[in-house]
Scaffold this active site. Sequence first.
Site, PDB file in Angstrom:
ATOM      1  N   ASP A   1       0.863  -1.174   0.000  1.00 20.20           N
ATOM      2  CA  ASP A   1       0.000   0.000   0.000  1.00 20.20           C
ATOM      3  C   ASP A   1       0.906   1.232   0.000  1.00 20.20           C
ATOM      4  O   ASP A   1       1.947   1.243   0.663  1.00 20.20           O
ATOM      5  CB  ASP A   1      -0.839   0.048   1.281  1.00 20.20           C
ATOM      6  CG  ASP A   1      -2.026  -0.896   1.265  1.00 20.20           C
ATOM      7  OD1 ASP A   1      -2.033  -1.833   0.452  1.00 20.20           O
ATOM      8  OD2 ASP A   1      -2.939  -0.697   2.081  1.00 20.20           O
TER       9      ASP A   1
ATOM     10  N   HIS B   1       4.969  -7.243  -0.116  1.00 20.96           N
ATOM     11  CA  HIS B   1       4.697  -8.499  -0.807  1.00 20.96           C
ATOM     12  C   HIS B   1       5.493  -8.585  -2.108  1.00 20.96           C
ATOM     13  O   HIS B   1       6.059  -7.593  -2.573  1.00 20.96           O
ATOM     14  CB  HIS B   1       3.196  -8.603  -1.096  1.00 20.96           C
ATOM     15  CG  HIS B   1       2.352  -8.646   0.144  1.00 20.96           C
ATOM     16  ND1 HIS B   1       1.600  -9.742   0.495  1.00 20.96           N
ATOM     17  CD2 HIS B   1       2.135  -7.725   1.127  1.00 20.96           C
ATOM     18  CE1 HIS B   1       0.955  -9.500   1.637  1.00 20.96           C
ATOM     19  NE2 HIS B   1       1.269  -8.274   2.035  1.00 20.96           N
TER      20      HIS B   1
ATOM     21  N   SER C   1       8.006   3.994   5.531  1.00 17.36           N
ATOM     22  CA  SER C   1       9.214   3.671   4.784  1.00 17.36           C
ATOM     23  C   SER C   1       8.888   3.453   3.317  1.00 17.36           C
ATOM     24  O   SER C   1       7.846   3.886   2.836  1.00 17.36           O
ATOM     25  CB  SER C   1       9.927   2.465   5.380  1.00 17.36           C
ATOM     26  OG  SER C   1      11.272   2.452   4.967  1.00 17.36           O
TER      27      SER C   1
END
Length: 295
Positions: free
Chosen positions: A113, A169, A256
């Site tokens: 995201d 991911h 981050s």
Amino acid sequence: MEPITFYNRYTDSIETEKIYGESFLKWAYANPLGKIALHAFVKRPFFSAWYGRRMNQTKTQEKIAPFIKDYHMDVDDFLDAPESYAHFNAFFYRKLKTSARPIAETDLVFPADGRHLGFENAEDIAGAFIKGQKWNLRALIGDDTLYQHFKGGSLVLSRLCPVDYHRFHFPCAGTPGETRMINGPLFSVSPIALRQNLGYMWENKRTCTVLDTPDLGKVLILEIGATCVGSILQTYQANQAIAKGDEKGYFAFGGSTTITIFQSGKVQLASDLLEHSVNCQELYARMGDSMGVKK
């Protein structure tokens, strides 16, 4: 300072980012006294480790409900109830229900995201966050032999804010190797900081993993540490095949960035990502959404 804006793929509109810790960031990166503090201790790993320990204390549970309310978070996406988290850090790297992040059918999906920038040629990036400063791909990779595989390739930068889901991911299927750590300081990767010095991206502590794929050659995946990121934790098993969208790891407290780099001529990034990135306008999209296709 100019407000931080981004294009939201889902609302088809330009939105203004609500920045967690905005006053501190502006002080540290724009105020002369703040810059002294920045280089004296804020950028140093012990500061982030100290802050991370604070976020592991049980009393930080009281921060969770106000945070959810302030940032209008959808608790229906959470795998666990908000009151079940032992401390704020556990809430921060929370897992989501599988249904909350469906994996697109396209060859490539966003790994996290966040607010994304995509470029067809990583050697030609100029003006991302700060006009006139070129992207230093060789310094970012930190290995000249590996750099030779990826020079001239496509790059996607995915910036996570503290409000975002903080697990990252795999963007495509393949077999990942071991993760290599490159040590460095921990500057913020907020645009507030990057507008001062884009080089924080290739100076900061970061991790680097090569993903061997059946159709896209090698894919390089980096996670960039930042101020108040206590840890970059890998949850995947090296040298075992993974599917597109499988979890790779997570960040402990703090916003981050992940960076995905493809070999030259291997991929075609999504048109809206390229369109907005040309103007240095980040695109908001969620993990698992379409990022591009193979050429």
